[in-house]
Write a protein that holds these residues in place. Sequence first.
Motif, mmCIF file in Angstrom:
data_model
loop_
_atom_site.group_PDB
_atom_site.id
_atom_site.type_symbol
_atom_site.label_atom_id
_atom_site.label_comp_id
_atom_site.label_asym_id
_atom_site.label_seq_id
_atom_site.Cartn_x
_atom_site.Cartn_y
_atom_site.Cartn_z
ATOM 1 N N GLY A 1 -1.115 15.694 1.510
ATOM 2 C CA GLY A 1 -1.355 14.334 1.993
ATOM 3 C C GLY A 1 -2.424 13.634 1.184
ATOM 4 O O GLY A 1 -2.720 14.008 0.049
ATOM 5 N N HIS A 2 -3.027 12.610 1.769
ATOM 6 C CA HIS A 2 -4.085 11.875 1.085
ATOM 7 C C HIS A 2 -5.167 11.477 2.069
ATOM 8 O O HIS A 2 -4.960 11.494 3.283
ATOM 9 C CB HIS A 2 -3.512 10.601 0.430
ATOM 10 C CG HIS A 2 -3.226 9.505 1.421
ATOM 11 N ND1 HIS A 2 -2.071 9.453 2.171
ATOM 12 C CD2 HIS A 2 -3.979 8.429 1.808
ATOM 13 C CE1 HIS A 2 -2.100 8.393 2.955
ATOM 14 N NE2 HIS A 2 -3.250 7.758 2.751
ATOM 15 N N VAL A 3 -6.325 11.135 1.533
ATOM 16 C CA VAL A 3 -7.435 10.632 2.339
ATOM 17 C C VAL A 3 -7.943 9.351 1.712
ATOM 18 O O VAL A 3 -8.111 9.274 0.486
ATOM 19 C CB VAL A 3 -8.579 11.664 2.429
ATOM 20 C CG1 VAL A 3 -9.853 11.013 2.992
ATOM 21 C CG2 VAL A 3 -8.193 12.838 3.314
ATOM 22 N N SER A 4 -8.165 8.342 2.527
ATOM 23 C CA SER A 4 -8.782 7.091 2.102
ATOM 24 C C SER A 4 -10.231 7.108 2.546
ATOM 25 O O SER A 4 -10.529 7.193 3.743
ATOM 26 C CB SER A 4 -8.046 5.905 2.736
ATOM 27 O OG SER A 4 -8.877 4.763 2.763
ATOM 28 N N LEU A 5 -11.171 7.037 1.584
ATOM 29 C CA LEU A 5 -12.577 7.036 1.960
ATOM 30 C C LEU A 5 -12.942 5.754 2.713
ATOM 31 O O LEU A 5 -13.825 5.765 3.549
ATOM 32 C CB LEU A 5 -13.474 7.183 0.714
ATOM 33 C CG LEU A 5 -13.852 8.647 0.383
ATOM 34 C CD1 LEU A 5 -12.621 9.457 -0.019
ATOM 35 C CD2 LEU A 5 -14.907 8.714 -0.715
ATOM 36 N N ARG A 6 -12.235 4.667 2.424
ATOM 37 C CA ARG A 6 -12.470 3.420 3.166
ATOM 38 C C ARG A 6 -12.110 3.599 4.632
ATOM 39 O O ARG A 6 -12.885 3.239 5.522
ATOM 40 C CB ARG A 6 -11.649 2.298 2.541
ATOM 41 C CG ARG A 6 -11.682 0.974 3.309
ATOM 42 C CD ARG A 6 -13.021 0.295 3.190
ATOM 43 N NE ARG A 6 -13.310 -0.116 1.819
ATOM 44 C CZ ARG A 6 -14.455 -0.680 1.434
ATOM 45 N NH1 ARG A 6 -15.425 -0.881 2.316
ATOM 46 N NH2 ARG A 6 -14.648 -1.027 0.167
ATOM 47 N N SER A 7 -10.934 4.170 4.898
ATOM 48 C CA SER A 7 -10.510 4.321 6.292
ATOM 49 C C SER A 7 -11.368 5.355 7.034
ATOM 50 O O SER A 7 -11.456 5.323 8.256
ATOM 51 C CB SER A 7 -9.041 4.732 6.353
ATOM 52 O OG SER A 7 -8.837 6.030 5.803
ATOM 53 N N TRP B 1 0.806 -1.216 0.000
ATOM 54 C CA TRP B 1 0.000 0.000 0.000
ATOM 55 C C TRP B 1 0.843 1.271 0.000
ATOM 56 O O TRP B 1 0.531 2.218 -0.712
ATOM 57 C CB TRP B 1 -0.932 -0.037 1.204
ATOM 58 C CG TRP B 1 -2.100 0.903 1.109
ATOM 59 C CD1 TRP B 1 -2.331 2.014 1.857
ATOM 60 C CD2 TRP B 1 -3.209 0.804 0.218
ATOM 61 N NE1 TRP B 1 -3.520 2.610 1.506
ATOM 62 C CE2 TRP B 1 -4.076 1.888 0.501
ATOM 63 C CE3 TRP B 1 -3.561 -0.098 -0.802
ATOM 64 C CZ2 TRP B 1 -5.261 2.107 -0.202
ATOM 65 C CZ3 TRP B 1 -4.742 0.114 -1.494
ATOM 66 C CH2 TRP B 1 -5.572 1.197 -1.195
ATOM 67 N N GLN B 2 1.918 1.295 0.779
ATOM 68 C CA GLN B 2 2.722 2.506 0.864
ATOM 69 C C GLN B 2 3.395 2.810 -0.469
ATOM 70 O O GLN B 2 3.496 3.982 -0.867
ATOM 71 C CB GLN B 2 3.779 2.378 1.964
ATOM 72 C CG GLN B 2 4.526 3.684 2.242
ATOM 73 C CD GLN B 2 3.592 4.838 2.600
ATOM 74 O OE1 GLN B 2 2.768 4.714 3.494
ATOM 75 N NE2 GLN B 2 3.713 5.962 1.906
ATOM 76 N N ALA B 3 3.842 1.772 -1.179
ATOM 77 C CA ALA B 3 4.446 1.998 -2.493
ATOM 78 C C ALA B 3 3.418 2.590 -3.450
ATOM 79 O O ALA B 3 3.750 3.467 -4.263
ATOM 80 C CB ALA B 3 5.012 0.694 -3.050
ATOM 81 N N LEU B 4 2.179 2.125 -3.365
ATOM 82 C CA LEU B 4 1.121 2.683 -4.200
ATOM 83 C C LEU B 4 0.887 4.159 -3.878
ATOM 84 O O LEU B 4 0.790 4.993 -4.782
ATOM 85 C CB LEU B 4 -0.176 1.896 -3.998
ATOM 86 C CG LEU B 4 -1.412 2.468 -4.710
ATOM 87 C CD1 LEU B 4 -1.228 2.411 -6.220
ATOM 88 C CD2 LEU B 4 -2.675 1.720 -4.279
ATOM 89 N N LEU B 5 0.815 4.483 -2.603
ATOM 90 C CA LEU B 5 0.608 5.875 -2.205
ATOM 91 C C LEU B 5 1.769 6.756 -2.669
ATOM 92 O O LEU B 5 1.553 7.886 -3.132
ATOM 93 C CB LEU B 5 0.445 5.966 -0.687
ATOM 94 C CG LEU B 5 -0.833 5.359 -0.102
ATOM 95 C CD1 LEU B 5 -0.782 5.402 1.421
ATOM 96 C CD2 LEU B 5 -2.074 6.090 -0.612
ATOM 97 N N ASP B 6 2.985 6.247 -2.567
ATOM 98 C CA ASP B 6 4.154 7.016 -3.015
ATOM 99 C C ASP B 6 4.059 7.302 -4.513
ATOM 100 O O ASP B 6 4.345 8.424 -4.963
ATOM 101 C CB ASP B 6 5.446 6.247 -2.721
ATOM 102 C CG ASP B 6 5.757 6.163 -1.227
ATOM 103 O OD1 ASP B 6 5.184 6.948 -0.446
ATOM 104 O OD2 ASP B 6 6.576 5.294 -0.849
ATOM 105 N N TYR B 7 3.662 6.286 -5.277
ATOM 106 C CA TYR B 7 3.542 6.443 -6.721
ATOM 107 C C TYR B 7 2.454 7.452 -7.076
ATOM 108 O O TYR B 7 2.655 8.365 -7.888
ATOM 109 C CB TYR B 7 3.235 5.087 -7.355
ATOM 110 C CG TYR B 7 2.789 5.167 -8.799
ATOM 111 C CD1 TYR B 7 3.608 5.727 -9.770
ATOM 112 C CD2 TYR B 7 1.547 4.669 -9.182
ATOM 113 C CE1 TYR B 7 3.203 5.788 -11.095
ATOM 114 C CE2 TYR B 7 1.134 4.737 -10.505
ATOM 115 C CZ TYR B 7 1.963 5.294 -11.451
ATOM 116 O OH TYR B 7 1.557 5.370 -12.756
#
Length: 211
Positions: free
Chosen positions: A201-207, A93-99
């Motif tokens: 930053g980012h937001v995850s609607l799931r979280s 997941w972190q690699a995806l967020l970085d990309y």
Amino acid sequence: MRQRLLGGAGLLDHELIEYLLATAIPRRDTKPLAKNLLREFGGIGGVLTADADALLKQDGMGETAVAALKIAQACALRLVQTHTESRPILSNWQALLDYLHADMAHHGVERFRVLHLNTKNMLIRDEVMSKGSIDQAAVHIREVIRRAIDLNSSALILVHNHPSGDPSPSSADIEVTRNIAEAGRRLGIAVHDHLIIGARGHVSLRSQGLI
């Protein structure tokens, strides 16, 4: 700067841009141009992801200089992208967020993209579905689901960016996400998440419990 770079020493942001420009604009002091670009586009991320036409409008920038910046962006994206393609997305997941952050955080226009996954949660396809504000008309929920069927996707991750830098979801973001998730559910296509990417930053609607 060449000796510092080859010796493994770190360069400042303006020095990195300066060096890139110097490879495309020989026999010219590119430091003032580099500093101007950083001011204009809000930092190195903004410079590398800026639209080519916007870069060309800056004094001193030509197609060769823009191409030098764009090849640096392409290399950086390819580097982080390789980490997302070799393993299941949900376990990386972190690699995806970085990309996604590297690719989208500094764009001046909203882009809505869909990551298509197979039954092992490996990435099948990464596609931009629309550009502009996220709403029912722009996203075309039926097109998202039709494309998932065409690709035989088992799951989707929805992603879009907020050019304002604030990744907080709007009511339209939430509504579109829920409608796509409901349409997918009827066909056995899961929506794992909707990620909103911003410079802050980012937001995850799931979280956030919004899916």
